[in-house]
Scaffold this motif. Structure first.
Motif, PDB file in Angstrom:
ATOM      1  N   TYR A  34      25.823 -81.254 -33.041  1.00  0.00           N
ATOM      2  CA  TYR A  34      26.090 -79.481 -32.836  1.00  0.00           C
ATOM      3  C   TYR A  34      25.858 -78.845 -33.606  1.00  0.00           C
ATOM      4  CZ  TYR A  34      25.677 -81.122 -28.045  1.00  0.00           C
ATOM      5  OH  TYR A  34      25.250 -81.754 -27.470  1.00  0.00           O
ATOM      6  N   ALA A  35      26.022 -79.045 -35.025  1.00  0.00           N
ATOM      7  CA  ALA A  35      25.526 -77.674 -36.069  1.00  0.00           C
ATOM      8  C   ALA A  35      24.747 -76.511 -35.507  1.00  0.00           C
ATOM      9  CB  ALA A  35      25.612 -78.488 -37.138  1.00  0.00           C
ATOM     10  N   PRO A  36      24.635 -76.005 -33.722  1.00  0.00           N
ATOM     11  CA  PRO A  36      23.134 -75.137 -33.750  1.00  0.00           C
ATOM     12  C   PRO A  36      22.724 -74.462 -34.636  1.00  0.00           C
ATOM     13  CG  PRO A  36      25.236 -74.136 -33.142  1.00  0.00           C
ATOM     14  CD  PRO A  36      26.206 -75.270 -33.472  1.00  0.00           C
ATOM     15  N   CYS A  37      22.908 -74.055 -35.424  1.00  0.00           N
ATOM     16  CA  CYS A  37      21.839 -73.171 -36.776  1.00  0.00           C
ATOM     17  C   CYS A  37      21.468 -74.148 -37.610  1.00  0.00           C
ATOM     18  CB  CYS A  37      22.465 -72.012 -36.471  1.00  0.00           C
ATOM     19  SG  CYS A  37      23.358 -70.859 -35.164  1.00  0.00           S
ATOM     20  N   GLU A  38      21.535 -74.686 -37.821  1.00  0.00           N
ATOM     21  CA  GLU A  38      21.824 -76.033 -39.149  1.00  0.00           C
ATOM     22  C   GLU A  38      20.730 -76.884 -37.705  1.00  0.00           C
ATOM     23  OE1 GLU A  38      22.159 -75.438 -41.912  1.00  0.00           O
ATOM     24  OE2 GLU A  38      23.942 -73.765 -41.609  1.00  0.00           O
ATOM     25  N   LYS A  39      20.626 -77.578 -36.871  1.00  0.00           N
ATOM     26  CA  LYS A  39      19.527 -77.984 -37.341  1.00  0.00           C
ATOM     27  C   LYS A  39      19.902 -78.350 -35.191  1.00  0.00           C
ATOM     28  CE  LYS A  39      18.183 -83.037 -36.636  1.00  0.00           C
ATOM     29  NZ  LYS A  39      18.980 -84.424 -36.332  1.00  0.00           N
ATOM     30  N   PRO A  40      18.178 -77.832 -34.555  1.00  0.00           N
ATOM     31  CA  PRO A  40      18.505 -77.465 -33.387  1.00  0.00           C
ATOM     32  C   PRO A  40      18.809 -78.270 -32.476  1.00  0.00           C
ATOM     33  CG  PRO A  40      15.814 -76.907 -33.862  1.00  0.00           C
ATOM     34  CD  PRO A  40      16.877 -77.838 -34.876  1.00  0.00           C
ATOM     35  N   LEU A  84      13.926 -88.772 -25.759  1.00  0.00           N
ATOM     36  CA  LEU A  84      14.771 -88.618 -25.621  1.00  0.00           C
ATOM     37  C   LEU A  84      16.009 -88.069 -26.128  1.00  0.00           C
ATOM     38  CD1 LEU A  84      13.195 -92.438 -27.201  1.00  0.00           C
ATOM     39  CD2 LEU A  84      14.255 -91.920 -24.621  1.00  0.00           C
ATOM     40  N   GLY A  85      16.040 -86.699 -25.936  1.00  0.00           N
ATOM     41  CA  GLY A  85      16.965 -85.553 -26.357  1.00  0.00           C
ATOM     42  C   GLY A  85      17.788 -86.163 -26.892  1.00  0.00           C
ATOM     43  N   LYS A  86      19.419 -86.049 -27.060  1.00  0.00           N
ATOM     44  CA  LYS A  86      20.597 -86.089 -27.283  1.00  0.00           C
ATOM     45  C   LYS A  86      21.096 -85.231 -26.115  1.00  0.00           C
ATOM     46  CE  LYS A  86      21.224 -89.018 -30.403  1.00  0.00           C
ATOM     47  NZ  LYS A  86      21.276 -90.278 -30.633  1.00  0.00           N
ATOM     48  N   LEU A  87      21.100 -84.603 -25.478  1.00  0.00           N
ATOM     49  CA  LEU A  87      21.468 -83.272 -24.583  1.00  0.00           C
ATOM     50  C   LEU A  87      20.907 -83.161 -23.128  1.00  0.00           C
ATOM     51  CD1 LEU A  87      23.942 -80.518 -23.960  1.00  0.00           C
ATOM     52  CD2 LEU A  87      21.859 -79.515 -24.598  1.00  0.00           C
ATOM     53  N   LYS A  88      20.967 -84.326 -22.369  1.00  0.00           N
ATOM     54  CA  LYS A  88      20.789 -84.884 -21.109  1.00  0.00           C
ATOM     55  C   LYS A  88      21.311 -83.461 -20.023  1.00  0.00           C
ATOM     56  CE  LYS A  88      19.078 -88.663 -21.794  1.00  0.00           C
ATOM     57  NZ  LYS A  88      19.640 -88.983 -23.252  1.00  0.00           N
ATOM     58  N   VAL A  89      20.071 -83.102 -18.436  1.00  0.00           N
ATOM     59  CA  VAL A  89      20.736 -81.886 -18.364  1.00  0.00           C
ATOM     60  C   VAL A  89      20.236 -82.233 -16.787  1.00  0.00           C
ATOM     61  CG1 VAL A  89      19.436 -78.974 -17.204  1.00  0.00           C
ATOM     62  CG2 VAL A  89      19.380 -80.230 -19.934  1.00  0.00           C
ATOM     63  N   ASN A  90      20.970 -82.796 -16.042  1.00  0.00           N
ATOM     64  CA  ASN A  90      21.100 -83.174 -14.607  1.00  0.00           C
ATOM     65  C   ASN A  90      21.058 -82.285 -13.520  1.00  0.00           C
ATOM     66  OD1 ASN A  90      21.329 -85.964 -16.244  1.00  0.00           O
ATOM     67  ND2 ASN A  90      23.466 -85.612 -16.717  1.00  0.00           N
ATOM     68  N   LEU A  91      19.892 -82.425 -12.992  1.00  0.00           N
ATOM     69  CA  LEU A  91      19.938 -82.023 -11.678  1.00  0.00           C
ATOM     70  C   LEU A  91      21.294 -82.476 -10.719  1.00  0.00           C
ATOM     71  CD1 LEU A  91      19.146 -79.238 -10.817  1.00  0.00           C
ATOM     72  CD2 LEU A  91      17.049 -79.760  -9.577  1.00  0.00           C
ATOM     73  N   THR A 234      31.630 -75.534  -8.578  1.00  0.00           N
ATOM     74  CA  THR A 234      31.409 -75.310 -10.048  1.00  0.00           C
ATOM     75  C   THR A 234      29.484 -75.363 -10.022  1.00  0.00           C
ATOM     76  OG1 THR A 234      33.012 -75.987 -10.282  1.00  0.00           O
ATOM     77  CG2 THR A 234      31.366 -76.384 -11.925  1.00  0.00           C
ATOM     78  N   GLU A 235      29.383 -74.602 -10.464  1.00  0.00           N
ATOM     79  CA  GLU A 235      27.611 -74.246 -10.475  1.00  0.00           C
ATOM     80  C   GLU A 235      26.863 -74.963 -11.153  1.00  0.00           C
ATOM     81  OE1 GLU A 235      26.656 -69.932  -9.332  1.00  0.00           O
ATOM     82  OE2 GLU A 235      27.561 -70.035 -10.354  1.00  0.00           O
ATOM     83  N   GLY A 236      27.607 -75.077 -12.564  1.00  0.00           N
ATOM     84  CA  GLY A 236      26.910 -76.621 -13.490  1.00  0.00           C
ATOM     85  C   GLY A 236      28.061 -76.520 -14.352  1.00  0.00           C
ATOM     86  N   ASP A 237      28.463 -77.358 -14.784  1.00  0.00           N
ATOM     87  CA  ASP A 237      29.710 -77.518 -16.134  1.00  0.00           C
ATOM     88  C   ASP A 237      28.989 -78.555 -17.637  1.00  0.00           C
ATOM     89  OD1 ASP A 237      29.270 -80.356 -15.852  1.00  0.00           O
ATOM     90  OD2 ASP A 237      30.968 -80.054 -14.051  1.00  0.00           O
ATOM     91  N   TYR A 238      29.447 -77.965 -18.318  1.00  0.00           N
ATOM     92  CA  TYR A 238      29.109 -78.849 -19.594  1.00  0.00           C
ATOM     93  C   TYR A 238      30.056 -79.970 -20.215  1.00  0.00           C
ATOM     94  CZ  TYR A 238      27.951 -80.167 -24.711  1.00  0.00           C
ATOM     95  OH  TYR A 238      28.703 -80.634 -25.797  1.00  0.00           O
ATOM     96  N   GLN A 239      29.114 -81.027 -20.555  1.00  0.00           N
ATOM     97  CA  GLN A 239      30.515 -82.676 -20.559  1.00  0.00           C
ATOM     98  C   GLN A 239      30.139 -83.020 -22.422  1.00  0.00           C
ATOM     99  OE1 GLN A 239      31.366 -85.050 -17.608  1.00  0.00           O
ATOM    100  NE2 GLN A 239      31.444 -83.266 -15.838  1.00  0.00           N
ATOM    101  N   GLU A 240      30.773 -83.257 -22.983  1.00  0.00           N
ATOM    102  CA  GLU A 240      30.815 -83.549 -23.443  1.00  0.00           C
ATOM    103  C   GLU A 240      31.794 -85.179 -24.423  1.00  0.00           C
ATOM    104  OE1 GLU A 240      30.581 -82.856 -28.617  1.00  0.00           O
ATOM    105  OE2 GLU A 240      30.907 -81.256 -27.203  1.00  0.00           O
ATOM    106  N   GLY A 241      31.638 -86.484 -25.166  1.00  0.00           N
ATOM    107  CA  GLY A 241      32.713 -87.191 -25.028  1.00  0.00           C
ATOM    108  C   GLY A 241      31.651 -88.529 -25.276  1.00  0.00           C
ATOM    109  N   GLY A 242      32.807 -89.591 -25.723  1.00  0.00           N
ATOM    110  CA  GLY A 242      32.102 -90.491 -25.864  1.00  0.00           C
ATOM    111  C   GLY A 242      30.421 -90.836 -26.299  1.00  0.00           C
ATOM    112  N   GLY A 243      30.197 -89.516 -27.195  1.00  0.00           N
ATOM    113  CA  GLY A 243      28.472 -90.177 -28.179  1.00  0.00           C
ATOM    114  C   GLY A 243      28.091 -89.078 -26.651  1.00  0.00           C
ATOM    115  N   LYS A 244      28.230 -88.879 -26.082  1.00  0.00           N
ATOM    116  CA  LYS A 244      27.521 -88.014 -24.542  1.00  0.00           C
ATOM    117  C   LYS A 244      27.538 -86.391 -24.740  1.00  0.00           C
ATOM    118  CE  LYS A 244      27.269 -92.656 -22.062  1.00  0.00           C
ATOM    119  NZ  LYS A 244      27.009 -93.781 -20.761  1.00  0.00           N
ATOM    120  N   GLN A 245      26.285 -86.014 -24.540  1.00  0.00           N
ATOM    121  CA  GLN A 245      26.550 -85.000 -24.274  1.00  0.00           C
ATOM    122  C   GLN A 245      25.694 -84.208 -23.152  1.00  0.00           C
ATOM    123  OE1 GLN A 245      24.821 -85.732 -27.342  1.00  0.00           O
ATOM    124  NE2 GLN A 245      27.335 -86.138 -27.993  1.00  0.00           N
TER     125      GLN A 245
END
Length: 309
Positions: A34-40, A84-91, A234-245
């Motif tokens: 999550y150094a967003p501007c250094e690496k996507p 196999l992206g790190k950030l999972k986008v769930n519906l 809640t329409e949506g949320d962002y969760q981070e922790g335990g090595g998961k995003q």
């Protein structure tokens, strides 16, 4: 002597690293991912519920559109799709989207403002009054049917003990049976209508309670009829922790709303907080129709990415 000190220092550092390995791992993970501007930030589609009547391709295109909202203003790739992206986008489909779909079927559009709340409140009052009257009528009809059915059963039992009813009494019992069957069908129809009324009212309650919370209204919580389907909306949320995003999307009424809530949660993934500008992508409520970053959004993004004006 010097070698002994070196060994002691190495042991101490090793023990420290072992004791705090998870916090250190989380910090390093957060920095490198999550150094967003250094690496996507790499993302992928995680859980996908097809009850939204949305294809994965359409969902992915909405994600890409939300991604572009952040990338175009600074001309930099901040997100990239990988299997196999790190950030999972769930519906995730639950009572929230179910409530929205139900209101849409009633021709009700929720805008998220005070006017929308007042309209829903009036609709809720009218439906609740109709339900109360219908429930009273149903209870009266059901009680009357039960009495008639009990009398019929007793008569049948009486004649059965006597070896059968005479022709006249038998024909009368058959007429009563036919009438009871017709009345039961009507009562079951009333019951189905009541069930539909409950679904409509509870859908209104879910959205009304969400508006009460989001608009900070000083009113008591609306209660559902029967079992509760959820406390939060809640329409949506962002969760981070335990090595998961993860980004979880729960509800949207149209594609524009979907893109905006995705963009909002992408902002949190970038490390941005809420902005007190109702037009901003990072405003706490998804009430605006704006599909571009506001000056406030750009300011926070540039600060996060250390981009000088």
């Amino acid at each position: 002597m010097k070698s002994i000190k070196t060994i002691v220092i190495i042991v101490i550092l090793g023990a420290f690293a072992y004791a705090f390995q998870q916090p250190i791992k989380d910090i390093l993970t957060s920095y490198f991912i999550y150094a967003p501007c250094e690496k996507p930030i790499t993302y992928t589609i995680g859980s996908f519920d097809d009850r939204f009547s949305l294809s994965r391709e359409v969902f992915l295109s909405a994600i890409e559109e939300a991604e572009a909202i952040w990338e175009k203003p600074i001309g930099k790739e901040l997100f990239t799709y990988e299997e196999l992206g790190k950030l999972k986008v769930n519906l995730i489909y639950d009572y929230r989207q179910q409530a929205t779909n139900k209101l849409e079927s009633l021709g009700i559009v929720v805008k998220g403002d005070r006017a929308s709340y007042d309209e829903l409140k009036a609709k809720y009052g009218a439906l609740r009054a109709e339900y109360t009257q219908a429930k009273t009528d149903y209870d009266t009809r059901a009680a009357s049917f039960t009495e008639k059915k009990d009398a019929y059963d007793q008569a049948v039992q009486y004649w059965n003990k006597k070896g059968g009813a005479p022709k006249k009494e038998y024909e009368q019992l058959q007429e009563e049976k036919t009438a009871l069957q017709a009345e039961l069908a009507e009562i079951q129809k009333l019951e189905m209508n009541l069930h539909e009324d409950v679904e409509n009212i509870n859908s209104l309650v879910v959205v009304l309670n969400r508006l009460v919370a989001s608009l900070n209204l000083s009113v008591e919580k609306y209660n559902e009829i029967g079992a509760s389907r959820g406390e939060e909306f809640t329409e949506g949320d962002y969760q981070e922790g335990g090595g998961k995003q993860e980004i979880n999307i729960y509800e949207f009424s149209n594609r524009d709303k979907l893109v905006r809530v995705l963009a909002h949660e992408f902002g949190h993934a970038l490390g941005l907080q809420h902005i007190e500008n109702p037009q901003a992508i990072m405003y706490r409520l998804n009430t605006s129709t704006n599909e571009k970053l506001t000056d406030d959004d750009r300011k926070e993004l540039k600060a996060r990415c250390a981009i000088k004006e």
